[in-house]
Design an enzyme around this catalytic site. Structure first.
Site, mmCIF file in Angstrom:
data_model
loop_
_atom_site.group_PDB
_atom_site.id
_atom_site.type_symbol
_atom_site.label_atom_id
_atom_site.label_comp_id
_atom_site.label_asym_id
_atom_site.label_seq_id
_atom_site.Cartn_x
_atom_site.Cartn_y
_atom_site.Cartn_z
ATOM 1 N N LEU A 1 79.316 -24.778 5.660
ATOM 2 C CA LEU A 1 79.297 -25.161 4.367
ATOM 3 C C LEU A 1 79.671 -24.210 3.390
ATOM 4 C CD1 LEU A 1 76.396 -27.852 4.898
ATOM 5 C CD2 LEU A 1 78.854 -28.367 5.290
ATOM 6 N N ASP A 2 80.361 -24.656 2.321
ATOM 7 C CA ASP A 2 80.764 -23.921 1.063
ATOM 8 C C ASP A 2 79.421 -23.574 0.326
ATOM 9 O OD1 ASP A 2 83.170 -24.014 1.611
ATOM 10 O OD2 ASP A 2 83.672 -25.595 0.354
ATOM 11 N N GLN A 3 79.323 -22.515 -0.381
ATOM 12 C CA GLN A 3 77.952 -22.169 -1.050
ATOM 13 C C GLN A 3 77.423 -23.137 -1.668
ATOM 14 O OE1 GLN A 3 77.727 -17.890 -2.242
ATOM 15 N NE2 GLN A 3 76.435 -18.443 -3.773
#
Length: 289
Positions: A129-131
């Site tokens: 997942l993106d940050q």
């Protein structure tokens, strides 16, 4: 962020230098900052992280250094567990934490936190997942589960649903637009149009979220996204392509907000060992009123 990066090859005259001395000589960092970069995992020698300040590196070796003086203290956030059995671990990743090590650190990410909190486990990761994105991540605890999850994600034999909040309403639709890295973009980002590097096919289904699905959440235009492929920033890029960027997504033109309003909500899959049907859910707690 003020991330700074350097890449250089060790010269023969520097062959006797300690690694912290070498970094101080070949970059703009002091020896103290060089040692901090090493401690955090921001130094790679021949593409492998090295943390030993006294290491001597042979001439001709490539060294990469990344340092972010604005990194916060190493987090000690307790990672919520959504599901666990003998084979897999499903967690709810908090927003603001990278899934795995970044250029500058291998101590600020989810895997590092889980390693600290669950030192008994050797976990294998198959999706990210993106940050700024919160929500479900499933990791393998066992070699059998590792193989099964690898096959499921490779074949896309699963259902991945996300919740996102946008500024304007969006009717149900499917976007099938290839996604590639935009050449020369700084900061790096992806797109469906323009001079793209290595574009790959991508498909996302969008629909408005129901009143039941958004009960208790901050009012707004909520949508459910189902991804059939796993491209970097896929939902964010496809929504930008539709002219409906996610709130708080400054990289893709979203309206200003104190957060990225994107959450990995539900994941349906067959258990990688038992083949039992699983529907895992991470409630979007951070989006409640």
């Amino acid at each position: 962020m003020t991330l700074r990066k350097w890449t250089f090859t060790v010269d023969p005259e520097d062959a006797e230098l300690r690694l912290d001395q070498l970094i101080a000589k070949r970059t703009e960092l002091s020896r103290r900052s060089a040692r901090e970069a090493l401690k955090l995992g921001g130094v790679q020698v021949d593409r492998k992280r090295v943390k030993v300040a006294g290491k001597v590196v042979k001439p001709g070796t490539e060294v990469r250094v990344a340092f972010d003086p604005d990194l916060p203290p190493v987090p000690d956030t307790a990672i919520p567990v959504v599901f666990e059995d003998a084979w897999i671990l499903a967690v709810d990743k908090p927003a603001g934490i990278a899934t795995q090590g970044t250029w500058a650190s291998d101590r600020h990410d989810l895997l590092a936190l889980l390693k600290t909190q669950r030192p008994d486990l050797k976990l294998a990761l198959h999706h990210r997942l993106d940050q700024g994105t919160s929500g479900l991540l499933v990791l393998a605890k066992d070699p059998k589960a590792n193989a099964g999850l690898a096959a499921a994600f490779a074949s896309r034999d699963l259902v991945k649903l996300y919740l996102a909040r946008i500024s304007e309403p969006l009717e149900a639709c499917t976007v099938e637009e290839a996604i590639g890295r935009i050449r020369g973009a700084d900061p790096g980002r992806f797109g469906c149009r323009g001079d793209l590097m290595d574009p790959k096919s991508a498909r996302t289904d969008f629909r408005p979220a129901t009143a039941e699905e958004t009960a208790g959440l901050v009012p707004g235009h909520w949508i459910v996204a189902r991804i059939h492929t796993g491209r970097t920033h896929q939902i964010r890029v496809h929504l930008q392509h539709l002219g409906r960027p996610i709130l708080g997504d400054a990289l893709y033109g979203g309206a200003a907000s104190d957060r990225l309003w994107l959450h990995a909500w539900r994941l349906g899959l067959k258990h990688p060992v038992t083949q039992e049907a699983l529907l895992l859910e991470a409630p979007p707690i951070r989006f409640r009123r």
